[in-house]
Write a protein that holds these residues in place. Structure first.
Motif, PDB file in Angstrom:
ATOM      1  N   GLN A  82       0.861  -1.177   0.000  1.00  0.00           N
ATOM      2  CA  GLN A  82       0.000   0.000   0.000  1.00  0.00           C
ATOM      3  C   GLN A  82       0.897   1.227   0.000  1.00  0.00           C
ATOM      4  O   GLN A  82       1.349   1.679   1.053  1.00  0.00           O
ATOM      5  N   GLU A  83       1.193   1.710  -1.174  1.00  0.00           N
ATOM      6  CA  GLU A  83       2.085   2.846  -1.367  1.00  0.00           C
ATOM      7  C   GLU A  83       1.324   3.922  -2.132  1.00  0.00           C
ATOM      8  O   GLU A  83       0.211   3.704  -2.598  1.00  0.00           O
ATOM      9  N   LEU A  84       1.953   5.087  -2.284  1.00  0.00           N
ATOM     10  CA  LEU A  84       1.279   6.185  -2.964  1.00  0.00           C
ATOM     11  C   LEU A  84       2.277   6.948  -3.833  1.00  0.00           C
ATOM     12  O   LEU A  84       3.382   7.241  -3.397  1.00  0.00           O
ATOM     13  N   ASN A  85       1.881   7.241  -5.048  1.00  0.00           N
ATOM     14  CA  ASN A  85       2.658   8.081  -5.962  1.00  0.00           C
ATOM     15  C   ASN A  85       1.760   9.181  -6.504  1.00  0.00           C
ATOM     16  O   ASN A  85       0.540   9.027  -6.576  1.00  0.00           O
ATOM     17  N   LEU A  86       2.405  10.259  -6.912  1.00  0.00           N
ATOM     18  CA  LEU A  86       1.745  11.334  -7.628  1.00  0.00           C
ATOM     19  C   LEU A  86       2.336  11.327  -9.026  1.00  0.00           C
ATOM     20  O   LEU A  86       3.555  11.342  -9.181  1.00  0.00           O
ATOM     21  N   SER A  87       1.498  11.283 -10.041  1.00  0.00           N
ATOM     22  CA  SER A  87       1.967  11.302 -11.425  1.00  0.00           C
ATOM     23  C   SER A  87       1.427  12.552 -12.111  1.00  0.00           C
ATOM     24  O   SER A  87       0.257  12.904 -11.943  1.00  0.00           O
ATOM     25  N   VAL A  88       2.310  13.212 -12.869  1.00  0.00           N
ATOM     26  CA  VAL A  88       1.958  14.471 -13.528  1.00  0.00           C
ATOM     27  C   VAL A  88       2.398  14.399 -14.985  1.00  0.00           C
ATOM     28  O   VAL A  88       3.536  14.020 -15.265  1.00  0.00           O
ATOM     29  N   THR A  89       1.507  14.754 -15.896  1.00  0.00           N
ATOM     30  CA  THR A  89       1.851  14.870 -17.304  1.00  0.00           C
ATOM     31  C   THR A  89       1.924  16.355 -17.635  1.00  0.00           C
ATOM     32  O   THR A  89       0.902  17.008 -17.850  1.00  0.00           O
ATOM     33  N   ASP A  90       3.154  16.878 -17.618  1.00  0.00           N
ATOM     34  CA  ASP A  90       3.365  18.300 -17.874  1.00  0.00           C
ATOM     35  C   ASP A  90       4.860  18.509 -18.128  1.00  0.00           C
ATOM     36  O   ASP A  90       5.691  18.213 -17.262  1.00  0.00           O
ATOM     37  N   ALA A  91       5.206  19.006 -19.302  1.00  0.00           N
ATOM     38  CA  ALA A  91       6.610  19.162 -19.683  1.00  0.00           C
ATOM     39  C   ALA A  91       7.351  20.136 -18.768  1.00  0.00           C
ATOM     40  O   ALA A  91       8.507  19.891 -18.401  1.00  0.00           O
ATOM     41  N   ARG A  92       6.715  21.240 -18.396  1.00  0.00           N
ATOM     42  CA  ARG A  92       7.390  22.217 -17.529  1.00  0.00           C
ATOM     43  C   ARG A  92       7.670  21.649 -16.145  1.00  0.00           C
ATOM     44  O   ARG A  92       8.742  21.852 -15.570  1.00  0.00           O
ATOM     45  N   PHE A  93       6.704  20.926 -15.606  1.00  0.00           N
ATOM     46  CA  PHE A  93       6.887  20.298 -14.303  1.00  0.00           C
ATOM     47  C   PHE A  93       8.024  19.280 -14.364  1.00  0.00           C
ATOM     48  O   PHE A  93       8.888  19.244 -13.492  1.00  0.00           O
ATOM     49  N   THR A  94       8.026  18.459 -15.411  1.00  0.00           N
ATOM     50  CA  THR A  94       9.064  17.446 -15.572  1.00  0.00           C
ATOM     51  C   THR A  94      10.440  18.081 -15.700  1.00  0.00           C
ATOM     52  O   THR A  94      11.415  17.625 -15.096  1.00  0.00           O
TER      53      THR A  94
END
Length: 135
Positions: A82-94
């Motif tokens: 039971q783990e947690l990740n945040l995933s973001v699709t955004d070139a500037r953030f990356t």
């Protein structure tokens, strides 16, 4: 390893110290395989007191996608932990993550070499790898 073999840039940062000697040995075994395949592996400096450890994981792909959190990405962990990740699709953030995290960590890291994988650790990794699916 397969991505590195295809010529894709793969760079991995691992903690120089571990809270689990079994996984530390297996990490070094996988680091050696990745380097042989063309990837890069670095050990993050454990600090002056030799105790700095990180459990967090951060991955970026193709300059547009980032995931960060505590999730291990092996099939066993994905199925039962039971783990947690945040995933973001955004070139500037990356781009920001790559500059602020990866670039900084690379300067305070030591590249993986075979000297960081002594014979005794290598033998333990071979033994542990037989039980990898249940570890």
């Amino acid at each position: 390893i397969q991505a590195a073999q295809r010529g894709i840039k793969v760079k991995v940062f691992l903690p120089a110290i571990s809270d689990d000697p079994v996984h530390a040995a297996l990490n070094r075994q996988n680091a050696e395989r990745l380097v042989k395949a063309g990837g890069e592996v670095f050990f993050i400096d454990a600090g002056r007191d030799g105790k700095r450890f990180t459990h967090g994981k951060i991955m970026t792909i193709d300059g547009i996608w980032t995931t960060m959190g505590s999730t291990n990405t092996d099939s066993r962990a994905l199925g039962i932990n039971q783990e947690l990740n945040l995933s973001v699709t955004d070139a500037r953030f990356t781009e920001t993550v790559e500059k602020r995290v990866f670039a900084r960590d690379e300067h305070s890291s030591v590249p993986f070499t075979n000297t960081r994988f002594p014979l005794w650790t290598r033998l333990k990794a071979k033994i542990f790898s037989f039980f990898h699916s249940v570890l």
